[in-house]
Enzyme design. Structure first.
Site, PDB file in Angstrom:
ATOM      1  N   ASP A   1      -1.471  -0.033   6.212  1.00 28.50           N
ATOM      2  CA  ASP A   1      -1.530   0.603   7.519  1.00 28.50           C
ATOM      3  C   ASP A   1      -3.424   0.654   7.692  1.00 28.50           C
ATOM      4  OD1 ASP A   1      -2.985   3.791   6.860  1.00 28.50           O
ATOM      5  OD2 ASP A   1      -2.367   2.586   5.267  1.00 28.50           O
TER       6      ASP A   1
ATOM      7  N   ASP B   1       0.682  -1.172   0.301  1.00 32.49           N
ATOM      8  CA  ASP B   1       0.003  -0.112   0.133  1.00 32.49           C
ATOM      9  C   ASP B   1       0.910   1.320  -0.037  1.00 32.49           C
ATOM     10  OD1 ASP B   1      -2.627   1.550   0.471  1.00 32.49           O
ATOM     11  OD2 ASP B   1      -1.744   1.781   2.492  1.00 32.49           O
TER      12      ASP B   1
ATOM     13  N   ASP C   1      -0.150   5.223   0.736  1.00 31.97           N
ATOM     14  CA  ASP C   1      -0.427   6.432   1.629  1.00 31.97           C
ATOM     15  C   ASP C   1      -0.379   5.783   3.130  1.00 31.97           C
ATOM     16  OD1 ASP C   1      -0.961   7.886  -0.577  1.00 31.97           O
ATOM     17  OD2 ASP C   1      -3.010   8.044  -0.281  1.00 31.97           O
TER      18      ASP C   1
END
Length: 221
Positions: free
Chosen positions: A181, A7, A9
């Site tokens: 996250d 991922d 961001d």
């Protein structure tokens, strides 16, 4: 075949890539001053899991439709130089470790493709699975999305399509990592053999603890 998926961001980078790009354009006077605040409201809804990704994409990319693609390409090149020093050393090292091990690596992000590719270039990730913006007959972005946004359960579908392009299926993957996250990424995290929570949000942190998933930070000290 082993794969490593990342991922973007708040995982490989400690900020929102789209917000960084809008700030870059706003600083140039190419977006109205209030645009960033409106974009950040969408980001908060994303974190809460209540955002319509197509609506968010239409808002952010649609605002760029007035610009020629060549002009956007030039701004993106400038943007890449600005953000390169902001990518954590630990994130770069993690990507290199998987590449050195011979794993097929890809960035898998809900971010608009043209922004995601800028970070892919900085990170050395040539394979970028992202939300594909629609182009109109005039070659400018319409604000629409081609296919499904690379978000939630659709991230897994994007990965499966990527594997198919390589002549592989999910069942042929021996070992797979996904670093994220966000609780929104749970479908793909649960699909891989080695899910890793990176600086996770509260819901993902609790879920990762309940499943004994590894948790790490890629933030530079």
């Amino acid at each position: 075949m082993d794969i490593a998926l990342f991922d973007l961001d708040h995982t490989l980078i400690p900020f929102d890539s789209g917000s960084a790009f809008t700030r870059h354009l706003a600083a140039r006077g190419e977006l109205p001053p209030e645009f960033e605040a409106q974009y950040l409201e969408y980001c908060q809804r994303y974190a809460a899991g209540t955002v319509d990704m197509v609506e968010m994409h239409r808002f952010t990319v649609g605002a760029l439709a007035v610009h020629e693609p060549a002009t956007l390409a030039r701004w993106l090149e400038e943007f890449r130089e600005v953000v390169a020093p902001q990518v954590p050393r630990r994130a770069r090292e993690l990507v290199r470790q998987h590449q050195a091990a011979g794993h097929a690596c890809a960035l898998v992000t809900a971010t608009t493709r043209f922004v995601a590719e800028s970070f892919g270039a900085v990170l050395g990730l040539e394979e970028v699975l992202a939300t594909q913006p629609e182009l109109g007959p005039d070659g400018r972005y319409t604000g629409g999305v081609v296919g499904h946004a690379c978000f939630r359960e659709h991230k897994l579908a994007h990965v499966q399509a990527w594997l198919a392009q390589r002549g592989k299926t999910w069942s042929e993957v021996r070992r797979s990592w996904f670093y994220s996250d966000s609780w929104n990424d749970l479908p793909l995290l649960q699909a891989v053999s080695d899910p890793v929570a990176v600086d996770p949000d509260a819901r993902l942190r609790d879920f990762a603890a309940s499943r004994h998933w590894p948790v790490l930070s890629l933030r530079d000290p």
